[in-house]
Design an enzyme around this catalytic site. Structure first.
Site, short mmCIF file in Angstrom:
data_model
loop_
_atom_site.label_atom_id
_atom_site.label_comp_id
_atom_site.label_asym_id
_atom_site.label_seq_id
_atom_site.Cartn_x
_atom_site.Cartn_y
_atom_site.Cartn_z
CB VAL A 51 37.63 38.37 38.25
CG1 VAL A 51 36.85 39.26 39.20
CG2 VAL A 51 38.14 37.13 38.98
CB CYS A 52 37.55 41.52 33.82
SG CYS A 52 39.16 41.90 34.53
#
Length: 182
Positions: A51-52
Site C-alpha cells: 500500500v505504501c
C-alpha cells in the site's frame, strides 16, 4: 490515555532523510517554520510493502500543488535512510518508488513515531498517520488510520487549503467556496 495534540505546538523533530535529489540530508520542523512553510508530515509502516508506494508516489506526483500552497511534504518510517534509498532507486513497475519530489525521513529510534502517537511498539513500525502543521508550529490536523488503507491526496490538499483560509469551513467545503461567517 491519549493526550490531545491538535491545537498545540507540534512535537519538534530533526531526522536523517533521503532528499529529493537522492542525497542524504536532514529534515526538521524548525527549518520549515523558519522558512514560513506548512508541513505535511506523514508516517507509513515500512519500505518495500504494497500500500505504501501507492500513496508515497501519489503524493510525489502532486507535490507541485503542495509547493504552490507553501507546504513541505515529509514521509517518515522506522526504516533506515539506506533502505529508503534502495526503495527510491527501485523502479515503480517493480514495486519501487522511483524519483520522489520530497524527502523520506528515517525514524530508526522510533522517537518521533512515538511522540506523534503512531508507533506500534510491539512491531516497531508506524501506523498511517498524517499531520498538518502551521508555519508557527501548531498542529492543525491529525488523522491516523489502519495500515491496510492508503490516504487520499485530494483530501489532504483540501484540508490544507481549508486550514489556510483561516475561516470556518463547512462540511464538504471545497477550495473556492465561501467560508462561513459568524
Amino acid at each position: 490515555m491519549a493526550e490531545r495534540m491538535v491545537g498545540k505546538q507540534a512535537p519538534r523533530f530533526e531526522m536523517e532523510a533521503v532528499m529529493a535529489n537522492k542525497e542524504f540530508g536532514k529534515v526538521s520542523l524548525e527549518e520549515n517554520m523558519k522558512n514560513d512553510k506548512w508541513t505535511v508530515l506523514f508516517f507509513y509502516p515500512m519500505d518495500f510493502t504494497f500500500v505504501c508506494p501507492t500513496e508515497i508516489t501519489a503524493l510525489s506526483d502532486r507535490y507541485e500543488e503542495f509547493e504552490d500552497l507553501d507546504a513541505e511534504v515529509i514521509g517518515v518510517s522506522t526504516d533506515t535512510i539506506h533502505t529508503h534509498l534502495a526503495w527510491i532507486k527501485t523502479d515503480r513497475k517493480d514495486n519501487g518508488l522511483g524519483d520522489l519530489n520530497y524527502p523520506l525521513a528515517a525514524d530508526t529510534n522510533h522517537a518521533i513515531s512515538k511522540e506523534y502517537g503512531v508507533l506500534i511498539e510491539e512491531e516497531g513500525i508506524a501506523l498511517r498517520g498524517l499531520f498538518i502543521i502551521s508555519p508557527e508550529g501548531e498542529l492543525m490536523y491529525s488523522v491516523v488510520n489502519h495500515n491496510n488503507i492508503g490516504r487520499d491526496v485530494d483530501e489532504t490538499l483540501r484540508v490544507l487549503q481549508a486550514l489556510q483560509t483561516g475561516g470556518l469551513c463547512p462540511a464538504n467545503w471545497r477550495p473556492g467556496q465561501a467560508t462561513l461567517s459568524v
